[in-house]
Each structure stands twice: as structure tokens, then as C-alpha cells.
Design an enzyme around this catalytic site. Structure first.
Site, PDB file in Angstrom:
ATOM      1  CG  ASP A  13      -0.243   0.001   2.555  1.00 46.78           C
ATOM      2  OD1 ASP A  13       0.892  -0.529   2.644  1.00 46.78           O
ATOM      3  OD2 ASP A  13      -0.807   0.531   3.536  1.00 46.78           O
ATOM      4  CG  HIS A 249       6.315  -0.553  10.663  1.00 47.67           C
ATOM      5  ND1 HIS A 249       6.297  -0.910  11.992  1.00 47.67           N
ATOM      6  CD2 HIS A 249       5.959   0.760  10.622  1.00 47.67           C
ATOM      7  CE1 HIS A 249       5.939   0.134  12.719  1.00 47.67           C
ATOM      8  NE2 HIS A 249       5.734   1.167  11.915  1.00 47.67           N
TER       9      HIS A 249
HETATM   10  O1  RIB Z   1       1.607  -0.602  10.979  1.00 42.67           O
HETATM   11  C1  RIB Z   1       2.605  -0.369  10.044  1.00 42.67           C
HETATM   12  C2  RIB Z   1       2.135  -0.723   8.655  1.00 42.67           C
HETATM   13  O2  RIB Z   1       1.035   0.108   8.294  1.00 42.67           O
HETATM   14  C3  RIB Z   1       3.168  -0.512   7.577  1.00 42.67           C
HETATM   15  O3  RIB Z   1       2.996  -1.505   6.611  1.00 42.67           O
HETATM   16  C4  RIB Z   1       2.795   0.847   7.029  1.00 42.67           C
HETATM   17  O4  RIB Z   1       3.256   1.026   5.716  1.00 42.67           O
HETATM   18  C5  RIB Z   1       1.303   0.793   7.085  1.00 42.67           C
HETATM   19  O5  RIB Z   1       0.795   0.047   5.995  1.00 42.67           O
HETATM   20 CA    CA Z   2       2.703  -0.776   4.295  1.00 37.97          CA
END
Ligand code: RIB
Ligand code: CA
Length: 328
Positions: A13, A249
Site C-alpha cells: 500500500d 516496518h
Molecule cells: O503498521 C505499520 C504498517 O502500516 C506498515 O505496513 C505501514 O506502511 C502501514 O501500511
Molecule cells: Ca505498508
């Protein structure tokens, strides 16, 4: 050599950390990115697709990377408004040049199903957003669960706080019914959740080092990473009191595919909460001696965070490593 590469579809995303994860994956010699599928989340699916194409163009991969557009909304719920965590365009307000590449005609779920048949048990799926595309694919063909080597899911939080509600992580909360379908499908899952991603922080020091030591051909990439992360730092300062640092992340999730020993995992039954408003999207671990809820998931419970960040950045650097090159 080609045979040794891990073959992945990355579902994104595309916000800031997804973009860095894509760049990292495309620069990693031991990965072959078979395709990238897009989903709503940090931004709408159209923007996520456009961002993904621009980021691929920035990476200049040596092979073609098809992009398949996926779900624009959750399976059963209304689309909630997008946050400003990643800026107005999802890329920290940085305008990368428009890409000449177009998305393929096939949608994300059909692309995933076709690739799983072509690559048989060789396909690894890395999800960096809501699990909506994988859920759609499983609804269409539940045998997908038996054809995929492993799904690495960035999402969830076990016995730690959430980042969108007190207990839920954004990717699970954003489409809990989809997450429930995936987690209970029998597909082999490694969960790379907030337990480990929150510890894996990139700092301004890392960025300065990277700028000093980047390979000349990676200058534009490194400048993008620097500017996007600097934007991300402001959000993490005003919301989490972090000083010029932010968790990465999504890049960590790609690293776990390449280097599973960077994390410690524990097998536990996980159930996705889909009823309670307060706990929506919570990844509930049943750690009782006789568990009664959930399906077995390999949950990442600890990470060598400093080494992880350095390994992620190393693919962009020109420093010769022990055996002459970075082998990730
Ligand atoms: O919680 C972190 C996630 O949420 C990551 O993948 C960030 O890009 C959002 O999609
Ligand atoms: Ca993400």
C-alpha cells in the site's frame, strides 16, 4: 545462481516504508521480485499503484517487475479515510517522476493465483498492507494455501500495544475480515509484527552514513530515502516522542525473508478479532497450555535491530563487505 534466488510477490500500500522495502527488495541480489500487487491502505489503491510504478522506475531493476492493481476497499467494511502519516501522496510529499510503466491488465488476486500455479511451491508472498488481495485470492481458490511456500505478513502485535488502537496494528485493523480469512486458511505464515518492527528504527545517523557511503549509481535512491525518512521522523516525533528516528516496518519484513536468523520466532495460535469495536483487528495469541482459538503462526518475537538496519542499508552502499559484496 538464478536458481538460488528467493521468488517473491510483494503486496503493498505504497507509503514511505513500503517504498523503501520495494527499493531494498529490488536491490537485493538474492531476491527475484516476480511482481508487485497493490492495495488500499496508507493511500488509495490508485495512488498506491502510481507510487509503486514510480518507485520501481527509481530502482531501475535489471529485469521487468509487473505491477497488478488490487483491492480498493476492505472485504466487508466501509473504506475509512486515509491518514497523513505518509504525506499527501504517500511518499512524504516527494514527487518522483511519473513512470512510463503501466500496471498489467490482470488484477492482483488473479496475478497471485496464476503465479502460485506457475511457481508451484517456490512462491513466497510478502504482505506490507491490508490482507485484502490475499483474502480475495483465497476465496476464489482456497487451494492457494497449499501452493505457497510462506507468507511473510507485516502486521499484528502480540502482547504489545497497537499503533492504530490500543491493541491493533494498522494493517490488521484496516481489514480484519481479510486478515481472519488469511490467518485461518492454513497458509504458512510468518508474522512480522510491531513486536519486532517497532524496535527496528532508522535514525538520522544511519541516513548520514548512507549518504556518505552510497554507491554512485544509488545517489537518487539514497536522496529519496533520506528525504522520505526525514518527513517520517516528524510524524514519529510528534506522535511517539522519537528523536530523528522511525521504525521501518516494511523493510524489516523483506529482510526477514532474506535473512530469517535476524529474528527469533515462536510458534503460537493466532486469532484475528473481528467483533469488538475496541479490539478490532487484534492478533490474539492463545498461549494457554491447551489452546482453543487461533491457527498456528510463526510470530517474530525478537530482532537484532541494529544489525537489521545495517543490513537493509548495506545494499545501497559501496563498502566492500567481508566476502567482497553484500549477499542479501
Ligand atoms: O503498521 C505499520 C504498517 O502500516 C506498515 O505496513 C505501514 O506502511 C502501514 O501500511
Ligand atoms: Ca505498508
Amino acid at each position: 545462481m538464478e536458481l538460488d534466488k528467493k521468488r517473491v510477490i510483494i503486496d503493498v500500500d505504497t507509503g514511505i516504508d513500503d517504498a523503501i522495502a520495494i527499493l531494498f527488495a529490488l536491490k537485493s541480489p538474492n531476491l527475484k521480485v516476480e511482481g508487485i500487487t497493490t492495495v488500499f491502505g496508507n493511500v488509495g489503491v490508485e495512488q498506491a499503484t502510481d507510487n509503486t510504478l514510480r518507485v520501481i522506475q527509481l530502482a531501475k531493476p535489471s529485469y521487468e517487475v509487473p505491477v497488478a492493481k488490487g483491492a480498493a476497499k476492505p472485504l466487508k467494511r466501509k473504506l475509512s479515510s486515509f491518514s497523513d502519516v505518509h504525506g499527501y501522496n504517500g511518499l512524504g510529499n516527494i514527487e518522483l517522476p511519473l513512470s512510463r510503466q503501466m500496471p498489467v491488465d490482470e488484477n492482483a488476486e488473479d496475478f497471485i493465483l496464476r503465479k502460485s500455479r506457475e511457481l508451484k511451491k517456490d512462491l513466497i508472498i510478502v504482505t506490507l498492507g491490508r490482507l485484502t488481495n490475499i483474502a480475495h485470492a483465497l476465496i476464489k481458490d482456497p487451494t492457494l494455501a497449499t501452493r505457497v511456500k510462506q507468507v511473510y505478513v507485516m502486521g499484528g502485535a502480540v502482547h504489545t500495544t497497537g499503533n492504530i488502537t490500543p491493541v491493533s496494528e494498522a494493517n490488521m485493523w484496516g481489514d480484519p475480515e481479510a486478515a481472519d480469512i488469511v490467518f485461518s486458511s492454513g497458509i504458512p505464515i510468518t508474522m512480522v509484527g510491531l513486536n519486532v518492527t517497532r524496535k527496528t528504527k532508522m535514525t538520522s545517523q544511519h541516513l548520514e552514513f548512507l549518504q556518505r557511503h552510497c554507491k554512485p549509481e544509488n545517489r537518487e535512491i539514497v536522496s529519496f530515502i533520506h528525504n522520505a525518512m526525514t518527513f517520517y521522523f516528524d510524524f514519529y516525533h510528534s506522535n511517539y516522542y522519537l528523536m530523528e528516528s522511525a521504525p521501518v516496518h516494511d523493510p524489516l519484513t523483506v529482510l526477514v525473508v532474506l535473512d530469517p536468523r535476524i529474528v527469533k520466532t515462536q510458534q503460537m495460535p493466532i486469532k484475528i478479532e473481528c467483533e469488538s469495536e475496541t479490539c478490532l483487528g487484534m492478533t490474539v495469541a492463545d498461549l494457554r497450555p491447551h489452546p482453543e482459538v487461533g491457527s498456528p503462526v510463526k510470530v517474530c518475537v525478537d530482532v537484532n535491530a541494529e544489525l537489521a538496519i545495517n543490513k537493509i542499508l548495506a545494499v545501497f552502499e559501496g563498502i566492500p563487505f567481508k566476502n567482497g559484496q553484500v549477499t542479501l
